[in-house]
Design an enzyme around this catalytic site. Sequence first.
Site, PDB file in Angstrom:
ATOM      1  N   HIS A 132       0.800  -1.235   0.000  1.00  0.00           N
ATOM      2  CA  HIS A 132       0.000   0.000   0.000  1.00  0.00           C
ATOM      3  C   HIS A 132       0.828   1.277   0.000  1.00  0.00           C
ATOM      4  CE1 HIS A 132      -3.665  -2.312   0.525  1.00  0.00           C
ATOM      5  NE2 HIS A 132      -3.153  -2.909   1.574  1.00  0.00           N
ATOM      6  N   GLU A 183      -6.287   0.949  -5.525  1.00  0.00           N
ATOM      7  CA  GLU A 183      -5.090   0.148  -5.751  1.00  0.00           C
ATOM      8  C   GLU A 183      -5.265  -1.245  -5.161  1.00  0.00           C
ATOM      9  OE1 GLU A 183      -2.825  -0.897  -3.174  1.00  0.00           O
ATOM     10  OE2 GLU A 183      -3.520   0.307  -1.517  1.00  0.00           O
ATOM     11  N   SER A 210      -4.184  -7.215  -1.186  1.00  0.00           N
ATOM     12  CA  SER A 210      -4.977  -6.340  -0.338  1.00  0.00           C
ATOM     13  C   SER A 210      -5.435  -5.136  -1.140  1.00  0.00           C
ATOM     14  CB  SER A 210      -4.129  -5.890   0.855  1.00  0.00           C
ATOM     15  OG  SER A 210      -4.881  -5.095   1.752  1.00  0.00           O
TER      16      SER A 210
END
Length: 168
Positions: free
Chosen positions: A59, A133, A107
């Site tokens: 992330h 994303e 994720s």
Amino acid sequence: MSAGGAAARPAAARIGGVFEGYASVFGREDQGRDVVMPGAFRRALARRGAAGIRMLWHHDPREPIGVWTAIEEDARGLLARGRLVLEVGRGREALALIRAGAVDGLSIGFRTVRSRTEARTGVRQLLELDLWEISLVTFPMNDAARISEAKDAALADTLRRAAQRLRG
């Protein structure tokens, strides 16, 4: 090891950076007490397409590591196919970690557009998400969000070219 060494290695050790997996699995409570519902990504995917969703490392917006070539909702969840950019150092590192089995989690990074929380349980149902994303991670919030297949990109290209030659 056989001549050339490749035949004795497991298939996962020969991948060329192409992989797929479920970035989100519908109806499954994650560690944050969220449940993504079917259809939650429909509008975001229609608006952004796979090219508008970033592939990041854990992330971190400073760490793009590849591109998503296809993202779609199916009956199980959000299926994503992508390619690591091996000219980027972190892309090569990610590939090595996938090959070793050290990283296989996916994720999602998103903004909640529409949700409801069950009063009795406190579980939040995510009804519509603005997907930004999808990251490769060590520990996904949704335990079922995993890389499911890694392919040897060079072999896939060779087979595609051979099939084209056979067709004419």
